[in-house]
Design an enzyme around this catalytic site. Structure first.
Site, PDB file in Angstrom:
ATOM      1  N   HIS A  18       0.919  -1.134  -0.321  1.00  0.00           N
ATOM      2  CA  HIS A  18      -0.530   0.197   0.334  1.00  0.00           C
ATOM      3  C   HIS A  18       0.804   1.987  -0.234  1.00  0.00           C
ATOM      4  CE1 HIS A  18      -2.951   2.892   1.248  1.00  0.00           C
ATOM      5  NE2 HIS A  18      -4.182   1.911   1.192  1.00  0.00           N
ATOM      6  N   GLU A  42      -7.688  -4.857  -0.399  1.00  0.00           N
ATOM      7  CA  GLU A  42      -8.092  -5.145  -1.692  1.00  0.00           C
ATOM      8  C   GLU A  42      -8.370  -6.634  -1.769  1.00  0.00           C
ATOM      9  OE1 GLU A  42      -5.124  -4.307  -4.484  1.00  0.00           O
ATOM     10  OE2 GLU A  42      -5.446  -2.546  -4.253  1.00  0.00           O
TER      11      GLU A  42
END
Length: 363
Positions: free
Chosen positions: A246, A305
């Site tokens: 991320h 995700e």
């Protein structure tokens, strides 16, 4: 080197805070783990809208008014034609939202919250050759979305899982789509314009378009025993492991654990999904081990995700609709940020740093 420009100042907001070093997400003073454990979608919208629009008595009153807006929005479904339906779901949804009035008040905000929740299930049903299902205003927002998608009242476990998802992704600092929303709002354009800009940013594969490929990866791996070898081969070929890493979080994304918890509760109620989550957990553990070995200098951990893909798949949303479902949940954040920016009254106009050639000086 500052090139003569003023120092860049971060946008001030009371809405959410992302602490990437600590792996913490705070929404209006409440940590995500606490919020997702106790709040439904209606609660988090009431929380985010507080002080930005005219007061609503409580989450129950908000839910009633939002239910009525879903009914009003459904009238626009009849305008979906064959050419529009040929587009990806998120593009159809965006085109339909573009038809709505561009106000800046609570009524507009409620309309924009209802719109993606009604349009996406209708579009998915039409793409399957099925008739759209009208909203049921007495249902909660999450329950009605699932009812419009599946043409039946969903069970409590499914509703709780979708509620957890909508709460978890409701806001997340100044990400690309939220920034787009604030930029448009700073021009004094309406809330509809801000939401359209945000959706346009969200649909890019580097922002909201990534969860679907997580399932493609799991499909390719197939069984837990194949996980390590498959992941090593993927890295050897220079491929990215979907659902890991991320831009902000240096540690584990707190949203991943919130969604993993919601998924486990859903699986407990619907055991048909058990094999899928067992595969996902095996892939997660193998991927973390391989990444630590291969990229020891990079803090790569599971992100939102990964379990988003599994949760939405378990709720029967098709992969090409994942970005649209994300938009359903994040619209509240876009609206809150847009309204906050509009009330502040400043135009967002960053200065560029020119790095091109300069005019030739006369000899």
């Amino acid at each position: 080197m500052n090139n003569g420009l003023e120092d860049v100042v971060a946008a001030e907001t009371q809405l959410s805070h992302v602490n990437g070093e600590a792996g913490q997400l705070i929404i209006r003073g409440v940590s995500l783990d606490r919020l997702v454990a106790h709040a439904r979608y209606e609660d988090v919208v009431t929380l985010l809208f507080s002080g930005l629009f005219e007061p609503i008595a409580d989450a129950a009153e908000f839910g009633r008014r939002l239910g009525q807006k879903r009914v009003e929005i459904f009238a626009h479904v009849e305008t979906i034609d064959r050419d529009l339906l040929a587009l990806p779901p998120v593009d159809v949804m965006r085109a339909l939202i573009a038809r709505l009035a561009d106000g800046d008040d609570l009524d507009t905000a409620l309309m924009l919250l209802a719109a993606p929740a009604v349009f996406l299930p209708a579009v998915l049903r039409l793409k399957r050759g099925e008739t759209p299902v009208a909203p049921t205003p007495a249902l909660s927002h999450a329950a009605d979305i699932l009812a419009m998608l599946g043409a039946r009242v969903p069970n409590d476990a499914a509703v709780a899982a979708l509620d957890a998802y909508l709460v978890t992704i409701s806001d997340h600092g100044l990400n690309a789509s939220t920034f787009a929303s604030r930029v448009v709002a700073s021009t004094k354009a309406g809330l509809t314009s801000s939401v359209l800009a945000a959706i346009s940013a969200l649909k890019g594969p580097l922002h909201g378009g990534a969860p679907g490929p997580v399932l493609d990866m799991l499909d390719a791996i197939g069984t837990p025993d194949n996980a390590q070898d498959w992941l090593v081969r993927a890295l050897d070929q220079g491929e990215r492991l979907m659902g890991f890493g991320h831009r902000v979080y240096r540690v584990r994304d707190p949203r991943a654990d919130a969604l993993k918890g919601a998924l486990k509760q859903l699986v407990a109620a619907e055991p048909a999904n058990r094999d899928r989550i067992e595969l996902a957990e095996a892939v997660e553990q193998s991927a973390l081990a391989v990444l630590r070995l291969r990229k020891p200098d990079r803090p790569l951990d599971v992100n939102v995700e990964f379990y988003t893909a599994l949760l939405l798949d378990a709720l029967k949303f098709p992969r090409d609709a994942f970005t649209g479902v994300f938009a359903i949940g994040r619209t509240v954040g876009w609206l809150a940020h847009a309204r906050e920016q509009s009330l502040e009254g400043r135009l967002i106009r960053p200065r560029s740093v020119y790095v091109g050639p300069l005019p030739q000086q006369a000899a």
